[in-house]
Design a protein around this motif. Structure first.
Motif, PDB file in Angstrom:
ATOM      1  N   CYS A  66     -42.770 -33.945   9.973  1.00  0.00           N
ATOM      2  CA  CYS A  66     -44.122 -33.516  10.170  1.00  0.00           C
ATOM      3  C   CYS A  66     -44.594 -33.582   8.686  1.00  0.00           C
ATOM      4  N   GLU A  67     -43.749 -33.110   7.627  1.00  0.00           N
ATOM      5  CA  GLU A  67     -44.427 -32.991   6.334  1.00  0.00           C
ATOM      6  C   GLU A  67     -44.549 -34.524   5.784  1.00  0.00           C
ATOM      7  N   ALA A 105     -47.388 -36.350   6.843  1.00  0.00           N
ATOM      8  CA  ALA A 105     -48.781 -35.662   6.332  1.00  0.00           C
ATOM      9  C   ALA A 105     -49.097 -36.062   4.899  1.00  0.00           C
ATOM     10  N   GLN A 109     -56.338 -38.819  10.134  1.00  0.00           N
ATOM     11  CA  GLN A 109     -55.447 -38.929  10.957  1.00  0.00           C
ATOM     12  C   GLN A 109     -56.010 -40.052  12.016  1.00  0.00           C
ATOM     13  N   SER A 129     -51.925 -35.551  14.755  1.00  0.00           N
ATOM     14  CA  SER A 129     -51.794 -34.164  14.585  1.00  0.00           C
ATOM     15  C   SER A 129     -50.830 -33.496  15.165  1.00  0.00           C
ATOM     16  N   GLU A 153     -47.971 -34.039  12.682  1.00  0.00           N
ATOM     17  CA  GLU A 153     -48.084 -33.547  11.573  1.00  0.00           C
ATOM     18  C   GLU A 153     -47.763 -31.730  11.690  1.00  0.00           C
TER      19      GLU A 153
END
Length: 130
Positions: free
Chosen positions: A50-51, A54, A64, A86, A89
């Motif tokens: 997720c990091e 992003a 996004q 989303s 992320e």
């Protein structure tokens, strides 16, 4: 008779649950990175998927929606939306191998790095469940 001034009670703000490894950014607030890392065998810090998604997306200056559009154009698969990006992320979902391949192409990162990041995210989930 003087009445002492008292400030009004603080408003209750709706607070989003912040999941480690998320990068939060809004036009009115500065970027906040909540760290959630793991150390690999060689002592290197590993970040959850997720990091990684992003930070790479923001580094390219994409929204996004733009990332979802690029994934759709590259893969020919219209099932990915801004909402799905989303979810990735925010750590609500981990992209499967099919989307990790396309993400590696779009974000100029290796498939191996995304695989490791997905493994870190899965391990982090397991630790939260225990």
């Amino acid at each position: 008779m003087d009445v002492p001034f008292t400030s009004p009670a603080p408003r209750e703000h709706h607070r989003r649950r912040i999941v480690p490894g998320i990068t939060l950014a809004t036009p009115t607030r500065k970027v906040i990175v909540v760290p959630a890392t793991s150390t690999g065998r060689k002592g290197r810090v590993r970040h959850p998927v997720c990091e990684l998604i992003a930070t790479r997306r923001i580094a390219k200056g994409w929204s996004q929606c733009e990332l979802a559009t690029k994934l759709h154009a590259m893969s020919g698969n219209d099932s990915v939306t801004r909402e799905e990006v989303s979810r990735w992320e925010r750590g609500k979902r981990i992209p499967g191998p099919y989307w990790r391949q396309w993400l590696s192409n779009a974000l100029d990162t290796s498939c191996h790095e995304l695989e490791l990041a997905a493994a870190v995210a899965r391990n982090h989930r397991r630790c939260q469940d225990d």
